[in-house]
Design a protein around this motif. Structure first.
Motif, PDB file in Angstrom:
ATOM      1  N   ALA A   1       0.759  -1.263   0.125  1.00 60.31           N
ATOM      2  CA  ALA A   1      -0.045  -0.125   0.085  1.00 60.31           C
ATOM      3  C   ALA A   1       0.821   1.319  -0.006  1.00 60.31           C
ATOM      4  O   ALA A   1       1.927   1.114   0.680  1.00 60.31           O
ATOM      5  CB  ALA A   1      -0.948  -0.122   1.130  1.00 60.31           C
ATOM      6  N   ARG A   2       0.376   2.207  -0.775  1.00 61.94           N
ATOM      7  CA  ARG A   2       0.978   3.429  -0.875  1.00 61.94           C
ATOM      8  C   ARG A   2       0.887   4.267   0.569  1.00 61.94           C
ATOM      9  O   ARG A   2      -0.186   4.106   1.514  1.00 61.94           O
ATOM     10  CB  ARG A   2       0.633   4.293  -1.911  1.00 61.94           C
ATOM     11  CG  ARG A   2      -0.810   4.777  -1.882  1.00 61.94           C
ATOM     12  CD  ARG A   2      -1.284   5.310  -3.043  1.00 61.94           C
ATOM     13  NE  ARG A   2      -2.507   6.030  -2.955  1.00 61.94           N
ATOM     14  CZ  ARG A   2      -3.170   6.520  -3.961  1.00 61.94           C
ATOM     15  NH1 ARG A   2      -2.523   6.656  -5.131  1.00 61.94           N
ATOM     16  NH2 ARG A   2      -4.490   7.061  -3.757  1.00 61.94           N
ATOM     17  N   LYS A   3       1.914   5.038   1.019  1.00 64.66           N
ATOM     18  CA  LYS A   3       1.813   5.762   1.955  1.00 64.66           C
ATOM     19  C   LYS A   3       2.291   7.203   1.853  1.00 64.66           C
ATOM     20  O   LYS A   3       2.914   7.735   1.002  1.00 64.66           O
ATOM     21  CB  LYS A   3       2.887   5.295   3.116  1.00 64.66           C
ATOM     22  CG  LYS A   3       2.242   3.750   3.738  1.00 64.66           C
ATOM     23  CD  LYS A   3       3.358   3.561   4.806  1.00 64.66           C
ATOM     24  CE  LYS A   3       4.849   3.046   4.288  1.00 64.66           C
ATOM     25  NZ  LYS A   3       5.676   2.262   5.086  1.00 64.66           N
ATOM     26  N   GLY A  26       4.136  13.766   0.589  1.00 65.80           N
ATOM     27  CA  GLY A  26       4.506  13.314  -0.779  1.00 65.80           C
ATOM     28  C   GLY A  26       4.059  11.797  -0.584  1.00 65.80           C
ATOM     29  O   GLY A  26       3.534  11.241   0.399  1.00 65.80           O
ATOM     30  N   CYS A  27       3.761  11.021  -2.005  1.00 63.13           N
ATOM     31  CA  CYS A  27       3.670   9.665  -2.016  1.00 63.13           C
ATOM     32  C   CYS A  27       4.939   8.843  -1.778  1.00 63.13           C
ATOM     33  O   CYS A  27       5.942   9.143  -2.454  1.00 63.13           O
ATOM     34  CB  CYS A  27       2.844   9.549  -3.062  1.00 63.13           C
ATOM     35  SG  CYS A  27       2.369   7.601  -3.551  1.00 63.13           S
ATOM     36  N   SER A  28       4.800   7.592  -1.194  1.00 65.92           N
ATOM     37  CA  SER A  28       5.905   6.806  -1.174  1.00 65.92           C
ATOM     38  C   SER A  28       5.918   5.702  -2.463  1.00 65.92           C
ATOM     39  O   SER A  28       7.101   5.342  -2.581  1.00 65.92           O
ATOM     40  CB  SER A  28       5.900   5.673   0.007  1.00 65.92           C
ATOM     41  OG  SER A  28       4.501   4.982  -0.346  1.00 65.92           O
ATOM     42  N   ASP A  29       5.027   5.913  -3.347  1.00 68.74           N
ATOM     43  CA  ASP A  29       5.090   5.156  -4.413  1.00 68.74           C
ATOM     44  C   ASP A  29       5.313   5.811  -5.621  1.00 68.74           C
ATOM     45  O   ASP A  29       5.341   5.141  -6.694  1.00 68.74           O
ATOM     46  CB  ASP A  29       3.750   4.088  -4.576  1.00 68.74           C
ATOM     47  CG  ASP A  29       3.862   2.998  -3.614  1.00 68.74           C
ATOM     48  OD1 ASP A  29       4.826   2.851  -3.003  1.00 68.74           O
ATOM     49  OD2 ASP A  29       3.000   1.909  -4.103  1.00 68.74           O
ATOM     50  N   CYS A  30       4.931   7.209  -5.575  1.00 68.96           N
ATOM     51  CA  CYS A  30       5.129   7.852  -6.898  1.00 68.96           C
ATOM     52  C   CYS A  30       5.730   9.060  -6.680  1.00 68.96           C
ATOM     53  O   CYS A  30       5.963   9.582  -5.601  1.00 68.96           O
ATOM     54  CB  CYS A  30       3.820   8.016  -7.500  1.00 68.96           C
ATOM     55  SG  CYS A  30       2.559   8.982  -7.077  1.00 68.96           S
ATOM     56  N   ALA A  31       5.736   9.985  -7.611  1.00 72.18           N
ATOM     57  CA  ALA A  31       6.274  11.403  -7.535  1.00 72.18           C
ATOM     58  C   ALA A  31       5.346  12.448  -7.028  1.00 72.18           C
ATOM     59  O   ALA A  31       5.372  13.650  -7.130  1.00 72.18           O
ATOM     60  CB  ALA A  31       6.960  12.163  -8.914  1.00 72.18           C
ATOM     61  N   TRP A  32       3.995  12.296  -6.590  1.00 72.82           N
ATOM     62  CA  TRP A  32       3.041  13.116  -6.192  1.00 72.82           C
ATOM     63  C   TRP A  32       3.747  13.557  -4.827  1.00 72.82           C
ATOM     64  O   TRP A  32       4.137  12.965  -3.978  1.00 72.82           O
ATOM     65  CB  TRP A  32       1.781  12.144  -5.966  1.00 72.82           C
ATOM     66  CG  TRP A  32       0.591  13.164  -5.374  1.00 72.82           C
ATOM     67  CD1 TRP A  32      -0.307  13.735  -6.119  1.00 72.82           C
ATOM     68  CD2 TRP A  32       0.415  13.361  -4.174  1.00 72.82           C
ATOM     69  NE1 TRP A  32      -1.242  14.445  -5.405  1.00 72.82           N
ATOM     70  CE2 TRP A  32      -0.756  14.121  -3.994  1.00 72.82           C
ATOM     71  CE3 TRP A  32       1.084  12.917  -2.838  1.00 72.82           C
ATOM     72  CZ2 TRP A  32      -1.105  14.497  -2.873  1.00 72.82           C
ATOM     73  CZ3 TRP A  32       0.437  13.490  -1.712  1.00 72.82           C
ATOM     74  CH2 TRP A  32      -0.765  14.322  -1.634  1.00 72.82           C
ATOM     75  N   VAL A  33       3.235  14.824  -5.011  1.00 75.73           N
ATOM     76  CA  VAL A  33       3.565  15.884  -3.590  1.00 75.73           C
ATOM     77  C   VAL A  33       2.435  16.833  -3.562  1.00 75.73           C
ATOM     78  O   VAL A  33       1.438  17.051  -4.407  1.00 75.73           O
ATOM     79  CB  VAL A  33       4.757  16.550  -3.902  1.00 75.73           C
ATOM     80  CG1 VAL A  33       5.929  15.781  -3.427  1.00 75.73           C
ATOM     81  CG2 VAL A  33       4.739  17.594  -4.935  1.00 75.73           C
ATOM     82  N   ALA A  81      -7.043  10.819  -3.698  1.00 69.37           N
ATOM     83  CA  ALA A  81      -7.580  10.996  -5.115  1.00 69.37           C
ATOM     84  C   ALA A  81      -6.666  10.810  -5.889  1.00 69.37           C
ATOM     85  O   ALA A  81      -6.851  10.414  -7.217  1.00 69.37           O
ATOM     86  CB  ALA A  81      -8.370  12.351  -4.989  1.00 69.37           C
ATOM     87  N   HIS A  82      -5.136  10.773  -5.756  1.00 70.61           N
ATOM     88  CA  HIS A  82      -4.284  10.728  -6.860  1.00 70.61           C
ATOM     89  C   HIS A  82      -3.931   9.317  -7.108  1.00 70.61           C
ATOM     90  O   HIS A  82      -4.375   8.619  -6.544  1.00 70.61           O
ATOM     91  CB  HIS A  82      -2.820  11.579  -6.516  1.00 70.61           C
ATOM     92  CG  HIS A  82      -1.893  10.639  -5.819  1.00 70.61           C
ATOM     93  ND1 HIS A  82      -2.169  10.305  -4.370  1.00 70.61           N
ATOM     94  CD2 HIS A  82      -1.038   9.778  -6.197  1.00 70.61           C
ATOM     95  CE1 HIS A  82      -1.203   9.306  -4.035  1.00 70.61           C
ATOM     96  NE2 HIS A  82      -0.606   8.994  -5.189  1.00 70.61           N
ATOM     97  N   VAL A  83      -3.818   9.238  -8.721  1.00 73.21           N
ATOM     98  CA  VAL A  83      -3.384   7.811  -9.052  1.00 73.21           C
ATOM     99  C   VAL A  83      -1.949   7.919  -9.298  1.00 73.21           C
ATOM    100  O   VAL A  83      -1.333   8.708 -10.136  1.00 73.21           O
ATOM    101  CB  VAL A  83      -4.230   7.891 -10.493  1.00 73.21           C
ATOM    102  CG1 VAL A  83      -3.780   6.633 -11.184  1.00 73.21           C
ATOM    103  CG2 VAL A  83      -5.658   8.017 -10.096  1.00 73.21           C
ATOM    104  N   CYS A  84      -1.297   6.846  -8.738  1.00 68.61           N
ATOM    105  CA  CYS A  84       0.173   6.937  -8.776  1.00 68.61           C
ATOM    106  C   CYS A  84       0.770   6.665 -10.193  1.00 68.61           C
ATOM    107  O   CYS A  84       1.501   7.271 -10.534  1.00 68.61           O
ATOM    108  CB  CYS A  84       0.676   5.474  -8.042  1.00 68.61           C
ATOM    109  SG  CYS A  84       0.504   5.711  -6.233  1.00 68.61           S
ATOM    110  N   ALA A  85      -0.253   5.802 -11.019  1.00 67.23           N
ATOM    111  CA  ALA A  85       0.385   5.927 -12.529  1.00 67.23           C
ATOM    112  C   ALA A  85       0.417   7.127 -13.362  1.00 67.23           C
ATOM    113  O   ALA A  85       1.043   7.116 -14.072  1.00 67.23           O
ATOM    114  CB  ALA A  85      -0.726   4.655 -13.191  1.00 67.23           C
TER     115      ALA A  85
HETATM  116 ZN   LIG Z   1       1.312   7.961  -5.453  1.00 64.85          ZN
END
Ligand SMILES: [Zn+2]
Length: 65
Positions: A2-4, A17-24, A53-57
């Motif tokens: 799971a993303r964190k 930010g997200c642990s799995d993608c570049a979202w901040v 709401a954000h989508v890691c992809a």
């Molecule tokens: Zn993400």
């Protein structure tokens, strides 16, 4: 896995930010609050909502550096 939501500190950005993608998380506009407590609550609500709401992809991590 799971993303964190993680705390990020770098030269160019610090914040959540997200642990799995570049979202901040970047606060959109001024919080509509009168007190510091309301402001923090508003910030946390926005942050949590946007994180959910954000989508890691859609925020691929840059692999180059
Ligand atoms: Zn993400």
């Amino acid at each position: 896995m799971a993303r964190k939501m993680i705390w990020i500190e770098s030269e160019r950005f610090w914040g959540w930010g997200c642990s799995d993608c570049a979202w901040v998380f970047i606060l959109a506009g001024q919080p509509k609050a009168n007190t510091l407590e309301e402001m923090l609550q508003d910030y946390e609500d926005q942050r949590d909502n946007e994180f959910k709401a954000h989508v890691c992809a859609k925020h691929p991590k840059a692999n180059k550096t």
